[in-house]
Design an enzyme around this catalytic site. Structure first.
Site, PDB file in Angstrom:
ATOM      1  N   ASP A 473      73.618  22.042  64.692  1.00  0.00           N
ATOM      2  CA  ASP A 473      72.478  21.737  65.567  1.00  0.00           C
ATOM      3  C   ASP A 473      72.803  22.073  67.024  1.00  0.00           C
ATOM      4  O   ASP A 473      73.979  22.217  67.402  1.00  0.00           O
ATOM      5  CB  ASP A 473      72.155  20.236  65.417  1.00  0.00           C
ATOM      6  CG  ASP A 473      70.695  19.913  65.684  1.00  0.00           C
ATOM      7  OD1 ASP A 473      69.981  20.760  66.238  1.00  0.00           O
ATOM      8  OD2 ASP A 473      70.276  18.785  65.341  1.00  0.00           O
ATOM      9  N   ASP A 535      61.165  21.006  63.634  1.00  0.00           N
ATOM     10  CA  ASP A 535      61.200  19.560  63.411  1.00  0.00           C
ATOM     11  C   ASP A 535      59.842  19.045  62.947  1.00  0.00           C
ATOM     12  O   ASP A 535      59.731  17.882  62.554  1.00  0.00           O
ATOM     13  CB  ASP A 535      61.608  18.834  64.698  1.00  0.00           C
ATOM     14  CG  ASP A 535      63.126  18.727  64.801  1.00  0.00           C
ATOM     15  OD1 ASP A 535      63.813  19.003  63.809  1.00  0.00           O
ATOM     16  OD2 ASP A 535      63.618  18.368  65.890  1.00  0.00           O
TER      17      ASP A 535
HETATM   18  C1  DGJ Z   1      67.328  17.807  65.735  1.00  0.00           C
HETATM   19  C2  DGJ Z   1      67.141  18.397  64.373  1.00  0.00           C
HETATM   20  O1  DGJ Z   1      66.149  19.372  64.393  1.00  0.00           O
HETATM   21  C3  DGJ Z   1      66.833  17.283  63.378  1.00  0.00           C
HETATM   22  O2  DGJ Z   1      66.593  17.830  62.116  1.00  0.00           O
HETATM   23  C4  DGJ Z   1      67.981  16.333  63.359  1.00  0.00           C
HETATM   24  O3  DGJ Z   1      69.126  16.958  62.851  1.00  0.00           O
HETATM   25  C5  DGJ Z   1      68.238  15.793  64.752  1.00  0.00           C
HETATM   26  N1  DGJ Z   1      68.404  16.850  65.704  1.00  0.00           N
HETATM   27  C6  DGJ Z   1      69.459  14.920  64.770  1.00  0.00           C
HETATM   28  O4  DGJ Z   1      69.784  14.502  66.015  1.00  0.00           O
END
Ligand code: DGJ
Length: 722
Positions: A473, A535
């Site tokens: 991430d 997301d």
């Molecule tokens: C952002 C990501 O897009 C989510 O899927 C998740 O992993 C969060 N970060 C966790 O902090």
């Protein structure tokens, strides 16, 4: 594949020709990129006539010609691809042909990700241009692949003189779209923001500049490093389309100029805002790769050519044709609130439902119970994981599931132990207090100590041998960048870490992520065969996000999960089946607490996974087509994916809102064999391919909000053989 004929250099791809001409006075001109031209012994491609010449050094009017890699200011007054300062002054470059060579294969680009031959026949043309007065040498490299209509291009700029040079612009590609006219052409880009990535934007060109770009230190949520030019009348299955995509994850810029004569120039590469690169004598700068694509079969033709190319030449090949595990990710069901027992309860149920991989998302390390702390402190939280990461992985493996884990290696929280010990690790402008984004700072990946720290932490994590998957991430943009060229150096550091770790652990599946799809680009896809698309996991919002992404990126690259309802981003409730159907057009997974599902839903999960497994080969390798676009005005989206042998086609139809007395939606398929007899799996009805393509069929989508149908057409003989 590459033919030399007199002053012409002709690159012949699967269905395209790309033609350059060495002008009598040494300029390297662009002649043509488009549908394949026959080879003949008398090539003659005249330039467009001009009524009067306004500008003529060497008696050559270069403003009216198309140079392959122009520089503004001496004999070309259009925006150029390269800008150099020599002794602090703008170099009025006049780059002229010096030599060229043709070789088999595809050379790598030192320090940067790029396409690979991967066993496919390809040839590379390298043309060297030089301005001896300034001591600037430019090597332009073009690779043409036997199996593709994509041309891979980049430039290498060398200081061939005795004094210092400073590059202030070094684009990857400049292309005068000789077959298109500005007043008849549209530009398409992929725009968005967090949770609404890669929506299609299409506008008419005009005399002047249309441009997109990003300077946030990543390819970005806002404007993806991709642009297309297409005829005003081009649709998904008709007309010309020319795409340009960067194999790069940093700041980028795409500039389209239309001049007074309706000529179009497309130039793209590293964003020159905040960019500069010093070259000492003998030093070379290499630009990222640009993938050009031409289709005369509409936007679907372009998408299919990009999908095929990225799968064959960009994605790590180990994951190209293997089944990707159906995963369950802990984020939306547990966020930071979990312990080992809770994890194992979900994992047990997941296993029973047919899920293959459990992914533990954010919150497993340091004291991380919210997003204010612990990034950088990569040791397991003993209260949550008493047996550590390896111990938990072992328990998950014992249940018959693979284990995966989330990391955000490029970041640290100011309150972390890491930054207490190494306050100089993050990027900082020093003039002002640190800028925080999601309470965190970006580590300085131009610092070899930071690169070493991250490499070591990942190696230690993976060395237990029980981790099959990493979610990588990156949750904030860069600020406080004070050194010109810093962002590019950052990416050289990141690509080194990614290259080393994926080479050492080739069987570990990496999924990219950046606050959802903020770094969804071909550079990352060289290491991460799949990327979390957004997301926003609402099935209806995903129609646009996934269709936009599929304009140039393959379905198998798109992480897509079935999540709980009401949805956590838009609070909409959609049918379980629609959530699964939409997620099936990507790399499929779940992000909900399966242990809390009803018995009926648990059975549905099993059926959804079984259905996905059947269509997965098409999702991985098939041809995607947009039958009814989610971006069109209307209420109905339909997509198709067809096997290369045309024997199977899967069609997804989604109604957004139900309306009374609505007309039936006729769906016409594409790319089938007109003479083959197909059976529709749901109804058992038979249709010939011509009927499905020319007349269409009426899918029986229930008349309720957010309803959908996923159906398959299978050629008769196939059906009976299955
Ligand atoms: C952002 C990501 O897009 C989510 O899927 C998740 O992993 C969060 N970060 C966790 O902090």
């Amino acid at each position: 594949m590459i033919v030399e004929q007199g002053r012409y250099l002709i690159l012949q791809g699967k269905g395209i020709s790309y033609i350059l001409r060495i002008h009598e006075q040494g300029y390297l001109l662009h002649v043509y990129y488009g549908r394949k031209l026959r080879e003949n012994d008398f090539p003659y491609f005249p330039s467009a006539p001009r009524s009067f010449y306004t500008f003529a050094p060497d008696q050559v009017f270069l403003e009216g010609e198309s140079q392959e890699y122009p520089a503004f200011g001496y004999n070309d007054l259009k925006e150029g691809a390269v800008e150099v300062l020599a002794d602090g002054k703008i170099a009025a470059l006049s780059l002229k042909y010096k030599s060229h060579e043709i070789s088999d294969g595809k050379p790598a680009i030192d320090g940067l990700p790029s396409s690979k031959a991967n066993g496919v026949a390809c040839q590379t043309l390298a043309v060297t241009l030089s301005d001896d007065a300034y001591g600037v040498e430019v090597r332009l490299l073009y690779t043409v692949f036997e199996d593709s209509d994509v041309i891979a291009r980049h430039a290498e700029i060398r200081n061939s003189g005795k004094g210092a040079l400073r590059l202030t612009r070094a684009f990857s590609c400049c292309l005068d779209a000789t077959g298109m006219r500005g007043s008849e052409t549209d530009m398409i880009s992929l725009r968005g923001a967090w949770a609404k990535e890669r929506n299609l934007e299409r506008h008419s060109l005009f005399q002047g500049v249309s441009e997109i770009g990003n300077r946030t230190g990543e390819s970005g949520h806002y404007l993806n490093p991709f642009a297309a030019l297409c005829g005003r009348a081009t649709t998904s299955d008709y007309g010309d389309a020319l795409g340009a995509m960067l194999v790069y994850s940093g700041n980028h810029r795409f500039r389209v100029d239309v001049d007074a004569y309706d000529n179009i120039r497309l130039a793209c590469g590293i964003h020159d805002g905040g960019f500069a690169w010093d070259l000492a004598p003998g030093e070379t700068f290499r630009t990222p790769e640009c993938l050009l694509c031409f289709s005369w079969q509409g936007l679907d033709g372009m998408s299919q050519a990009y999908h095929d190319f990225l799968r064959a030449h960009i994605l790590p090949q180990r994951f190209r044709s293997s089944f990707r595990p159906v995963l369950i990710n802990s984020w939306e069901s547990m966020y930071f609130d979990f312990d080992e027992e809770k994890i194992l309860e979900v994992a047990r149920q997941a296993k029973q439902s047919g899920i293959e991989l459990f992914v533990l998302d954010d919150g497993w390390f340091g004291k991380r119970n919210d997003d204010t702390t612990s990034l950088g402190d990569w040791y397991p939280n003993p209260e949550k994981l008493p047996s550590g990461v390896a111990g938990l992985a072992e328990k998950i493996n014992a249940l018959g599931l693979k284990f995966g884990i989330w990391v955000e290696p490029e970041m640290a929280n100011p309150v972390s132990e890491l930054l207490k010990a190494h306050p100089d690790f993050p990027i900082a402008c020093k003039a002002h207090p640190p800028v925080l984004g999601r309470n965190q700072q970006v580590l300085d990946l131009t610092d070899p100590r930071v690169v070493e720290f991250i490499g070591k932490f990942l190696d230690e994590l993976l060395s237990c041998g029980k981790i099959s998957y990493i979610k990588w991430d990156m949750n904030r943009s860069m600020a406080e960048v004070t050194e010109p060229g810093f962002v590019h150096r950052y990416y050289l550091g990141l690509y080194k870490i990614l290259g080393d770790i994926t080479e050492k652990y080739p069987d570990v599946l990496f999924e990219g992520c950046s606050g959802g799809g903020g770094r969804f680009d071909a550079g990352m896809l060289c290491y991460h065969p799949q990327i979390w698309t957004s997301d926003d996991s609402d099935a209806i919002e995903r129609l646009r996000i996934q269709e936009g992404t599929a304009l140039c990126y393959p379905l198998s690259a798109m992480g897509a999960h079935v999540t709980a309802c009401p949805n956590h981003q838009v609070w909409r409730t959609t049918p379980f089946s629609t959530r699964a159907n939409v997620a099936s057009f990507g790399t499929f997974g779940y992000e909900l607490n399966v242990a809390r599902l009803s018995e009926e839903e648990k059975a549905e999960v099993k059926a959804q996974i079984a259905a996905y497994r059947k269509i997965e080969p098409l999702i991985r390798e098939g041809d995607f087509a947009v039958l009814h676009s989610a971006f069109a005005r209307g209420n109905f989206t339909a997509w198709q994916v067809t096997s290369k042998d045309k024997k199977r086609a899967v069609v997804l139809c989604v109604r957004t809102l139900a309306s009374a007395n609505a007309a039936g939606e006729r769906v016409r398929l594409r790319g089938l064999n007109p003479d083959a007899l197909y059976t529709e799996a749901r109804s058992g009805r038979n249709y010939y391919g011509d009927e499905l393509m020319y007349r269409g069929f009426f899918p029986s989508v229930p008349s309720t909000d957010f309803a959908s149908v996923l159906t398959e057409f299978v050629e008769e003989s196939e059906e009976t053989n299955r």
